[in-house]
Design an enzyme around this catalytic site. Structure first.
Site, PDB file in Angstrom:
ATOM      1  N   SER A  60       1.138  -1.296  -0.168  1.00 26.66           N
ATOM      2  CA  SER A  60      -0.279   0.224   0.243  1.00 26.66           C
ATOM      3  C   SER A  60       0.891   0.738  -0.155  1.00 26.66           C
ATOM      4  O   SER A  60       1.659   1.495   0.857  1.00 26.66           O
ATOM      5  CB  SER A  60      -0.744   0.074   0.956  1.00 26.66           C
ATOM      6  OG  SER A  60      -1.482   1.580   1.095  1.00 26.66           O
ATOM      7  N   GLY A 105       4.641   4.085   3.062  1.00 26.54           N
ATOM      8  CA  GLY A 105       3.728   2.656   2.672  1.00 26.54           C
ATOM      9  C   GLY A 105       3.587   1.909   3.372  1.00 26.54           C
ATOM     10  O   GLY A 105       4.362   1.729   4.480  1.00 26.54           O
ATOM     11  N   LYS A 106       3.418   0.319   2.632  1.00 26.05           N
ATOM     12  CA  LYS A 106       3.561  -0.474   3.577  1.00 26.05           C
ATOM     13  C   LYS A 106       3.291  -1.856   3.026  1.00 26.05           C
ATOM     14  O   LYS A 106       2.331  -2.179   2.356  1.00 26.05           O
ATOM     15  CB  LYS A 106       2.440  -0.537   5.334  1.00 26.05           C
ATOM     16  CG  LYS A 106       3.175  -1.488   6.289  1.00 26.05           C
ATOM     17  CD  LYS A 106       4.302  -1.450   6.643  1.00 26.05           C
ATOM     18  CE  LYS A 106       4.061  -1.035   8.723  1.00 26.05           C
ATOM     19  NZ  LYS A 106       5.392  -0.743   9.329  1.00 26.05           N
ATOM     20  N   GLY A 107       4.188  -2.779   3.331  1.00 25.87           N
ATOM     21  CA  GLY A 107       3.149  -4.359   2.483  1.00 25.87           C
ATOM     22  C   GLY A 107       3.774  -5.134   3.080  1.00 25.87           C
ATOM     23  O   GLY A 107       4.115  -5.758   4.357  1.00 25.87           O
ATOM     24  N   ASP A 146      10.150  -5.455   8.902  1.00 23.87           N
ATOM     25  CA  ASP A 146       8.776  -5.046   9.780  1.00 23.87           C
ATOM     26  C   ASP A 146       8.831  -6.541  10.180  1.00 23.87           C
ATOM     27  O   ASP A 146       9.820  -7.034  10.348  1.00 23.87           O
ATOM     28  CB  ASP A 146       7.814  -5.216   9.153  1.00 23.87           C
ATOM     29  CG  ASP A 146       6.048  -4.071   9.768  1.00 23.87           C
ATOM     30  OD1 ASP A 146       6.614  -2.827  10.605  1.00 23.87           O
ATOM     31  OD2 ASP A 146       5.267  -4.723  10.556  1.00 23.87           O
TER      32      ASP A 146
END
Ligand code: GLU
Length: 418
Positions: A60, A105-107, A146
């Site tokens: 995202s 952002g992050k995935g 993460d």
């Protein structure tokens, strides 16, 4: 997890709470509550037994008004679109509150890494990196570690990207090993910002850290490092936990020794110096001076918040308190210092890593830690100034007010194209 709150709705509620103190139009506010782009993938990867594994994966890109999208990639069973959307929004406000030039952002991949061999995890990661290649880059979107990812995965992403692009671009991803272009101090950085936030918070509230009782929920990268840095400040870390349970010792643990025990046995439970064993949830309600939730989101919901007995909560995890929990703790005068400040050390040292990569000039650990301290202390001061000036109900809202204002200012200055 005790709460079932949807993290994306929690994020939107947090933004709305802060917007009440800001002069932001409804349209601009809506922009700040939705990601700009969400990539959803179905990865097909060869497994060691000859079968093909299928994995849902997401990235995202929430907002790029202040710079490239920035944020980690997590491997966890049940990773969902809404979770990744929320986490990417939290990255926007985290980068803004510590004033580093990034968006958010992050995935994530819906996978339990414990069930796969290193060779399988490498293929899964490289497949994800290949799909991400058109979107990532040192000026566009920069992944990082993460939950359940670290240097190894970041090195694979960098290598896949550089091989396919026929270039060297170490700043495409941060959190790499030192040999692969990583930064000194990056591994410790998240826990270090938690310690620094707790230290500043105790100072602001007129409380002594020396001899304070601390409970840390979660003993991964953020939790165990925050624990030993707080122990180094003179606190007694009386309780720690991981997904197998919690341990308590009234005089405090040798937190590095507990980590060695966890490395050897896979869990903090069964550690020799512990009086008796408790559940992970029990730990959240222990009578301590400082509670550090350092596991996953939604650890404390509104019901559990009524039983929290800590005076101060400093969030090392992302989103560990639901909005209901926040309301209850605000009403009960428990001082909560939010994730977007307290765990921002990770992305701040990612920023330093990226700066070093771009300059091909590397800093000492001392310089990294000094610059990190400057950044976190200054962000803490901005938060307190806002808290006192606007009479907002709690420190989370103050942090969001500071952060949202910075994002809105960038957006208004940039304008819309066309
Ligand atoms: N995953 C970390 C976070 O949630 C670090 C992100 C980064 O370094 O970009 O803040």
């Amino acid at each position: 997890m005790s709460g079932e709150a949807n993290p994306f709705e929690s994020l939107q509620e947090q933004v709305d709470d802060a917007a009440a103190y800001l002069d932001v139009s409804g349209d601009v506010l809506e922009r700040l509550k939705h990601p700009e782009r969400v990539l959803e993938l179905n990865l097909s990867v060869d497994l060691d037994d000859g079968s093909v594994g299928r994995f849902r994966a997401f990235r995202s890109e929430f907002n790029g008004d202040r710079g490239p999208y920035k944020g980690g990639i997590r491997y966890h069973p049940g990773v969902s679109r809404d979770e990744v959307k929320a986490l990417s929004g939290w990255m926007v406000y985290k980068c803004a509150v510590v004033d580093i030039p990034y968006g958010g952002g992050k995935g994530g991949i819906d996978v339990d890494p414990a069930e796969y061999s290193a060779a399988e995890l490498e293929r899964i990661t490289r497949s994800f990196a290949e799909e991400l290649r058109p979107f990532i880059g040192e000026d566009t979107d920069i992944p990082a570690p993460d939950v359940n990812t670290g240097q190894r995965e970041m090195n694979w992403i960098k290598d896949t990207y550089e091989t396919l692009e026929n270039t060297t671009e170490p700043g495409v991803v941060t959190g790499k090993s030192l040999e692969s272009g990583g930064s000194e101090g990056r591994v410790e950085a998240t826990g270090r910002s938690t310690m620094l936030t707790a230290r500043e918070a105790f100072d602001y509230l007129g409380k002594e850290m020396e001899g304070a009782d601390v409970a840390v929920q979660g003993y991964g990268n953020a939790g165990h490092i925050a624990a030993y840095l707080l122990e180094d400040l003179g606190a007694d870390v009386v309780a720690v936990s991981d997904s197998s349970g919690a341990i308590y010792h009234e005089h405090g643990f040798d937190t590095r020794d507990v980590k060695e025990h966890k490395n050897e046995t896979g869990s903090v439970t069964g550690y020799g110096g512990a009086d008796e064993q408790f559940s992970n949830e029990d730990l959240l309600t222990f009578d301590v001076d400082l509670l550090v939730p350092a596991a996953l989101e939604n650890a404390v919901d509104g019901d559990l918040a009524r039983d929290v007995r800590a005076d101060v909560v400093v969030e090392a995890a992302n989103g560990p308190l639901t909005p209901d929990a926040d309301d209850v703790l605000t009403e009960r005068d428990v001082a909560v210092f939010p994730d977007i400040l307290a765990n921002a050390g990770g992305v701040t040292v990612s920023y330093f890593e990226w700066v070093q990569n771009r300059q091909r000039f590397y800093w000492s650990e001392e310089r990294v830690n000094d610059e990190l301290e400057t950044q976190i202390v200054s962000a803490f001061e901005d938060l307190i100034d806002c808290y006192e000036a606007l009479d907002v109900p709690n420190f989370r809202t103050a942090a969001y007010v500071v952060a949202i204002q910075r994002v809105v200012d960038a957006y208004m200055d940039n304008g819309n194209w066309p």
